[in-house]
Enzyme design. Structure first.
Site, mmCIF file in Angstrom:
data_model
loop_
_atom_site.group_PDB
_atom_site.id
_atom_site.type_symbol
_atom_site.label_atom_id
_atom_site.label_comp_id
_atom_site.label_asym_id
_atom_site.label_seq_id
_atom_site.Cartn_x
_atom_site.Cartn_y
_atom_site.Cartn_z
ATOM 1 N N ASP A 90 0.850 -0.989 -0.053
ATOM 2 C CA ASP A 90 0.104 0.011 -0.118
ATOM 3 C C ASP A 90 0.827 1.241 -0.057
ATOM 4 O O ASP A 90 2.078 1.172 0.427
ATOM 5 C CB ASP A 90 -0.859 -0.042 1.245
ATOM 6 C CG ASP A 90 -2.041 1.091 1.282
ATOM 7 O OD1 ASP A 90 -2.169 1.642 0.179
ATOM 8 O OD2 ASP A 90 -2.927 0.830 2.103
ATOM 9 N N SER A 91 0.368 2.316 -0.361
ATOM 10 C CA SER A 91 1.146 3.601 -0.554
ATOM 11 C C SER A 91 1.372 4.456 0.727
ATOM 12 O O SER A 91 2.385 4.973 0.627
ATOM 13 C CB SER A 91 0.306 4.639 -1.839
ATOM 14 O OG SER A 91 -0.578 5.143 -1.129
ATOM 15 N N GLY A 92 0.689 4.244 1.634
ATOM 16 C CA GLY A 92 0.730 5.187 3.024
ATOM 17 C C GLY A 92 -0.397 6.186 2.710
ATOM 18 O O GLY A 92 -0.400 6.925 3.823
ATOM 19 N N GLY A 93 -1.027 6.368 2.044
ATOM 20 C CA GLY A 93 -2.165 7.268 1.831
ATOM 21 C C GLY A 93 -3.263 7.020 2.973
ATOM 22 O O GLY A 93 -3.962 7.963 3.524
ATOM 23 N N PHE A 94 -3.553 5.840 2.992
ATOM 24 C CA PHE A 94 -4.610 5.460 3.954
ATOM 25 C C PHE A 94 -4.152 5.735 5.351
ATOM 26 O O PHE A 94 -4.887 6.177 6.189
ATOM 27 C CB PHE A 94 -4.922 3.970 3.987
ATOM 28 C CG PHE A 94 -6.039 3.529 4.931
ATOM 29 C CD1 PHE A 94 -7.127 3.971 4.747
ATOM 30 C CD2 PHE A 94 -5.634 3.039 6.245
ATOM 31 C CE1 PHE A 94 -8.298 3.568 5.748
ATOM 32 C CE2 PHE A 94 -6.740 2.780 6.980
ATOM 33 C CZ PHE A 94 -7.835 3.009 6.950
ATOM 34 N N ASP A 144 -2.023 8.635 -2.971
ATOM 35 C CA ASP A 144 -3.272 9.028 -2.996
ATOM 36 C C ASP A 144 -3.865 10.034 -2.316
ATOM 37 O O ASP A 144 -3.301 10.118 -1.023
ATOM 38 C CB ASP A 144 -4.291 7.953 -3.771
ATOM 39 C CG ASP A 144 -4.404 7.167 -2.551
ATOM 40 O OD1 ASP A 144 -4.026 7.093 -1.677
ATOM 41 O OD2 ASP A 144 -5.728 6.604 -2.461
ATOM 42 N N GLY A 220 -10.837 4.888 -1.037
ATOM 43 C CA GLY A 220 -11.832 5.975 -0.515
ATOM 44 C C GLY A 220 -13.232 5.386 -0.316
ATOM 45 O O GLY A 220 -14.071 6.282 -0.276
ATOM 46 N N ASP A 270 -8.614 -6.756 -0.038
ATOM 47 C CA ASP A 270 -7.572 -6.839 1.291
ATOM 48 C C ASP A 270 -8.379 -6.012 2.562
ATOM 49 O O ASP A 270 -9.277 -5.473 2.394
ATOM 50 C CB ASP A 270 -6.400 -6.059 1.160
ATOM 51 C CG ASP A 270 -6.414 -4.512 1.577
ATOM 52 O OD1 ASP A 270 -6.256 -4.316 2.546
ATOM 53 O OD2 ASP A 270 -6.930 -3.813 0.385
ATOM 54 N N CYS A 308 -15.838 -26.794 7.952
ATOM 55 C CA CYS A 308 -14.807 -26.247 7.800
ATOM 56 C C CYS A 308 -13.678 -27.144 8.073
ATOM 57 O O CYS A 308 -13.693 -27.856 9.157
ATOM 58 C CB CYS A 308 -14.398 -25.058 8.582
ATOM 59 S SG CYS A 308 -12.983 -24.126 8.387
ATOM 60 N N CYS A 310 -10.276 -26.234 8.102
ATOM 61 C CA CYS A 310 -9.191 -25.617 8.283
ATOM 62 C C CYS A 310 -8.273 -26.335 9.300
ATOM 63 O O CYS A 310 -8.781 -27.066 10.076
ATOM 64 C CB CYS A 310 -9.444 -24.096 8.816
ATOM 65 S SG CYS A 310 -10.041 -23.808 10.564
ATOM 66 N N CYS A 313 -10.178 -26.112 13.185
ATOM 67 C CA CYS A 313 -11.482 -26.824 13.056
ATOM 68 C C CYS A 313 -11.163 -28.402 12.909
ATOM 69 O O CYS A 313 -11.928 -29.127 13.545
ATOM 70 C CB CYS A 313 -12.284 -26.375 11.916
ATOM 71 S SG CYS A 313 -13.106 -24.999 12.115
ATOM 72 N N HIS A 339 -8.032 -19.969 11.327
ATOM 73 C CA HIS A 339 -9.452 -20.269 11.010
ATOM 74 C C HIS A 339 -10.045 -19.169 10.176
ATOM 75 O O HIS A 339 -10.599 -19.527 8.901
ATOM 76 C CB HIS A 339 -10.307 -20.455 12.117
ATOM 77 C CG HIS A 339 -11.581 -20.607 11.880
ATOM 78 N ND1 HIS A 339 -12.531 -21.837 11.300
ATOM 79 C CD2 HIS A 339 -12.804 -19.542 11.945
ATOM 80 C CE1 HIS A 339 -13.529 -21.371 11.021
ATOM 81 N NE2 HIS A 339 -13.761 -20.064 11.456
#
Length: 373
Positions: A90-94, A144, A220, A270, A308, A310, A313, A339
């Site tokens: 990720d860019s760091g904008g968030f 962004d 956004g 994500d 499940c 996994c 489980c 899980h």
């Protein structure tokens, strides 16, 4: 990057993305490894147990600690973490958005104070690419200008103007680096902004999708708007995104959000939700959410979800997990995270099979029927 569409069913897509380090079949959910590690799990868990092909790391956090130059000394994230499949960074904008009390945007970038020690740093479009080149991620996101919703029209307009300006600077700079042999095996995605405004989403999408990017993200959203607004915005925005490149919806979300946005043509997702909820005692199942903290599970010898298969489980009971959680035992975090991530990853695989078989609408209905919706 090589990208191909394997099948479509309505707007839903099953695609294949090939990077230098893995082949990724979509729809795909990318577990979030913010600082180069998915919380409570290691590379073996991701590779051998969950069998993931791509995870996400964060530029802002890796830049602050341990530092992108240190990661570069290890020849990038893959060798540093021993996760040898694909990384998206990720860019760091968030983070500038989520830590807004410590950051300030201007026309050229974002000034922020470190949440660790208060030191000041300035991210520009070029700086963010330089960091991600050091991280050697397979897919890098550009800087962004992300804003909270609801927002005034003037602020949304400023956001898309900045985002387009930074996108033009980013792609020109990155392609110039590649011509010099730097980042040749890396790929770069732009991020469409515009709030929930159709007017501004169309402007942002048209401007960015005209540029030479390897893929495009919708950013956004899931920042204060109602769910239906998010779905409507995604459905509208994808109309302006090229069919021939990956589509990524950032930071979303619940299992329902994933199903609804696959239905609307999104390939990649994500979110911290599966691992964060796991640590807080909320587990995802085929029939909805389960609160493992509840006293009623103390004597239960059933698995979290009988359907499940996994790691957790197949081995442990609700009663044991209830005990681990109430005892503040660290083992709980790993078992619960395995899980929840298995649930998310399996949901994506099942959605892909449904698209390939031309029965995604039926699959979507079954998904809700299991939840009694």
């Amino acid at each position: 990057m090589k990208f191909s569409i394997d099948a479509t069913d309505g707007k839903a897509r099953a695609t294949t993305i090939k990077t230098a380090n893995s082949t990724i079949q979509t729809p795909v959910f990318m577990p979030v490894g913010t600082v180069g590690s998915v919380k409570a799990l290691d590379a073996e868990d991701m590779l051998e147990i969950l069998k993931t092909d791509i995870i996400l790391a964060n530029t802002y956090h890796m830049y602050l600690r341990p530092g992108d130059e240190i990661v570069n000394d290890f020849e990038g994230l893959h060798n540093f973490t021993k996760y040898n499949k694909s990384f998206l960074t990720d860019s760091g904008g968030f983070q500038a958005f989520s830590l807004s009390k410590n950051s300030k945007q201007d026309e050229n970038g974002i000034m922020f104070k470190s949440h660790i020690d208060g030191s000041k740093h300035y991210f520009t479009p070029k700086k963010v690419i330089d960091i991600q080149v050091n991280l050697n991620s397979d897919i890098m996101m550009i800087l962004d200008d992300l804003i909270a919703l609801p927002a005034e029209e003037k602020r949304i307009e400023l956001s898309i103007k900045r985002t387009t300006k930074w996108a033009k600077e980013s792609i020109e700079y990155f392609r110039s680096l590649q011509k010099k042999g730097i980042g040749e095996h890396q790929n770069i995605f732009a991020i469409i902004q515009g709030g929930v405004s159709k007017k501004f989403r169309e402007i942002s999408a048209r401007e960015l999708c005209a540029l030479d990017y390897d893929g495009f993200a919708i950013g956004g959203l899931s920042v204060g708007e109602a769910n239906q607004q998010m779905y409507d915005t995604v459905e509208f925005t994808t109309k302006f995104m090229p069919d021939s490149k990956p589509r990524y919806l950032m930071g979303v979300g619940t299992p329902e959000d994933l199903i609804e946005n696959i239905y609307r043509g999104v390939d990649m997702f994500d979110c911290v939700m599966p691992t964060r909820n796991a640590r807080n005692g909320t587990l995802f199942t085929s029939f909805g959410k389960l609160n493992i903290k509840a006293a009623k599970f103390k004597l239960s010898d059933e698995p979290i979800d009988e359907k499940c298969d996994c790691y957790t489980c197949k081995r442990y009971s609700r009663g044991y997990l209830n005990h681990l959680y109430r005892s503040h035992e660290l083992t709980y975090f790993r078992l619960a995270s395995l899980h929840n991530l298995h649930y998310y990853l399996t949901l994506m695989k099942e959605a892909r099979v449904a698209i390939l078989d031309g029965r995604f609408e039926e699959f979507r209905k079954e998904f809700y029927n299991k939840r009694g919706v």
